[in-house]
Scaffold this active site. Structure first.
Site, PDB file in Angstrom:
ATOM      1  N   ASP A  40     -13.073   8.545   2.125  1.00  0.00           N
ATOM      2  CA  ASP A  40     -11.954   7.789   1.577  1.00  0.00           C
ATOM      3  C   ASP A  40     -11.137   8.652   0.633  1.00  0.00           C
ATOM      4  O   ASP A  40     -11.639   9.115  -0.392  1.00  0.00           O
ATOM      5  CB  ASP A  40     -12.507   6.574   0.835  1.00  0.00           C
ATOM      6  CG  ASP A  40     -11.416   5.634   0.330  1.00  0.00           C
ATOM      7  OD1 ASP A  40     -10.238   5.832   0.688  1.00  0.00           O
ATOM      8  OD2 ASP A  40     -11.750   4.706  -0.419  1.00  0.00           O
ATOM      9  N   ASP A  50      -2.963   7.214   2.390  1.00  0.00           N
ATOM     10  CA  ASP A  50      -4.301   6.689   2.159  1.00  0.00           C
ATOM     11  C   ASP A  50      -5.074   6.605   3.473  1.00  0.00           C
ATOM     12  O   ASP A  50      -4.598   6.018   4.439  1.00  0.00           O
ATOM     13  CB  ASP A  50      -4.188   5.298   1.513  1.00  0.00           C
ATOM     14  CG  ASP A  50      -5.541   4.690   1.211  1.00  0.00           C
ATOM     15  OD1 ASP A  50      -6.430   5.418   0.750  1.00  0.00           O
ATOM     16  OD2 ASP A  50      -5.704   3.476   1.432  1.00  0.00           O
TER      17      ASP A  50
END
Length: 467
Positions: A149, A345
């Site tokens: 992530d 992201d």
């Protein structure tokens, strides 16, 4: 008044005729740069895992798979969420990003008007992500399947002894079985830099991270050897050894954070591999991509400036300045993108745009899709089509234009999100306003080599990066 109406109708018809003419030419020429012509039978992912789309190019290479796809080591029968559930959870992650951008102690006015309470949480981070890598931890090394992530910093796994752990795929990490494990003491620099630490009675640094979807991990900050490949390892890697964990992690063994803070894997590996990393997210959930430490870029990569902000220093920001549909720039005032900016992201599924930008994109895209029957909305996706009965479909290309001229023409899978053939949706959504930060999600990043060249403060996109 009647003449004005006739003129508007005439121009509408003319636009439609031009669009159909362009489409006919595209089909005749096999698609062209401004159109995608795709077989309907190829739209949905295979139920079986395909071969890797790219061979390892260097020693820090890690294989990336979608955690709900057939290539995932975490997949079990009946465990995958529905598309609506994935998108609903995605909205929770977006709220997390918006909270961090607005300030975690503040309430987003748009949410407050709906009666949603947004309290500040200690160590607030984002919701859980979608892509899995396998790493080794400890000596001797044991393999763990963890979410990666870019919106998180601290890496962690669940550890023995555990006071409260969710059910995961693999046995818990046992510090007692690793000869290189050590707990980080409260006075250590890493503990002070963490910012959300506590201290146990035996002087061990305690951490807590609460994610935006209310998942959380608590435990001891620790050091051990992280193995990336048989001959490649990072000694003294700082991570969280979780002993009180709960939430929507599925069966993942933990998480690897690639944010910009000192504790992230990207930052800890910079001395060895260089300041940066790259990845390619696979074309579908039945394919395989890669994650690589270091910022090696393919020859076809187009770069734009990498930006940072003091209020959210862990995020990777870029300047999105325009959008093209079927090769034509749509009219969006530059101030719309400049107001809040855009964060890239890996964990957000669907790209979020300022409301005016999304409205312009939706209108332009729908103008080329008149031949297809409309389908019901899917969660946050409101522009959907039914391809039932078609052998092939033709859709306009969508390209994102960034500061400096980098133009990223999206793969077909970056334009449409398919739950089934009868429900194919434009894979973008509105922020609901023009002031919340835009987010470049992972659906639009698929098949590109995405290069985070932190050392030179730029981000690159290389087409066909997984092949």
């Amino acid at each position: 008044m009647a003449s004005v109406t006739r003129r508007c109708a005439m121009f509408t018809c003319l636009a439609a005729v031009l669009a159909l003419a362009a489409l006919a030419a595209a089909v005749e020429n096999g698609g062209g740069a401004n159109w995608h012509v795709v077989s309907v039978s190829s739209l949905l992912p295979s139920a079986a895992c395909g071969t890797a789309e790219k061979a390892a190019s260097n020693s820090s290479f890690l294989s990336v798979v979608h955690r709900h796809g057939p290539c995932s080591p975490l997949l079990s029968r009946g465990s995958a969420p529905t598309h609506a559930e994935i998108l609903d959870r995605d909205q929770e992650r977006v709220k997390s990003i918006h909270r961090k951008h607005h300030g975690s102690s503040k309430t987003n006015p748009a949410d407050a008007s709906k009666g949603v309470s947004l309290p500040a949480y200690r160590g607030l981070s984002l919701g859980t992500g979608n892509y899995i890598v396998s790493v080794g931890l400890g000596t001797p090394a044991r393999s763990f399947s963890v979410v990666f992530d870019t919106g998180s910093d601290l890496s962690w796994v669940q550890c023995k002894p555990c006071n409260n752990c969710y059910e995961q795929q693999d046995p818990l990490f046992d510090p007692a079985q690793s000869s290189t494990y050590s707990a980080v003491p409260c006075g250590a620099r890493e503990c002070q830099e963490l910012g959300t630490q506590g201290c146990s009675e035996d002087n061990k640094c305690r951490y807590e991270v609460v994610y935006g979807d209310q998942s959380q991990t608590d435990g001891n900050l620790a050091r051990d050897t992280l193995t990336l490949a048989p001959s490649e390892a990072l000694t003294g890697f700082v991570f969280g050894c979780g002993d009180d964990d709960s939430g929507l992690f599925g069966k993942a063994d933990g998480l690897v954070g690639l944010g910009r803070a000192k504790v992230s894997l990207a930052s800890q590996a910079a001395a060895k591999y260089g300041a940066g990393f790259s990845y390619c997210l696979p074309s579908s959930s039945s394919a395989t991509g890669y994650l690589s430490l270091g910022a090696a870029a393919p020859a076809n990569a187009q770069f734009t400036s990498l930006l940072a902000r003091r209020d959210t220093p862990s995020f990777y920001y870029v300047n999105l300045v325009g959008i093209k549909v079927a090769g034509r720039a749509i009219k969006i005032p530059s101030t719309v993108f400049n107001t809040a900016g855009t964060v890239i992201d890996s964990g957000t599924v669907i790209t979020r745009l300022p409301d005016r930008a999304y409205a312009a994109l939706r209108s332009a895209f729908a103008g080329y899709m008149g031949k297809y029957k409309k389908a019901p909305a899917l969660s946050i996706l409101d522009t959907c089509y039914d391809f039932t009965g078609y052998k092939t479909v033709q859709i306009p290309s969508v390209a994102l234009v960034f500061q400096g001229g980098a133009t990223v023409s999206l793969d077909f899978g970056g334009v449409l999100y398919l739950s089934r053939v009868s429900q194919a949706c434009l894979a973008f959504a509105s922020n609901g306003d023009d002031t919340s930060i835009g987010i470049l999600g992972n659906t639009q990043q698929k098949t590109f080599a995405v290069v985070y060249d932190v050392g030179n403060q730029k981000v690159g996109f290389g087409a066909k990066g997984c092949s």
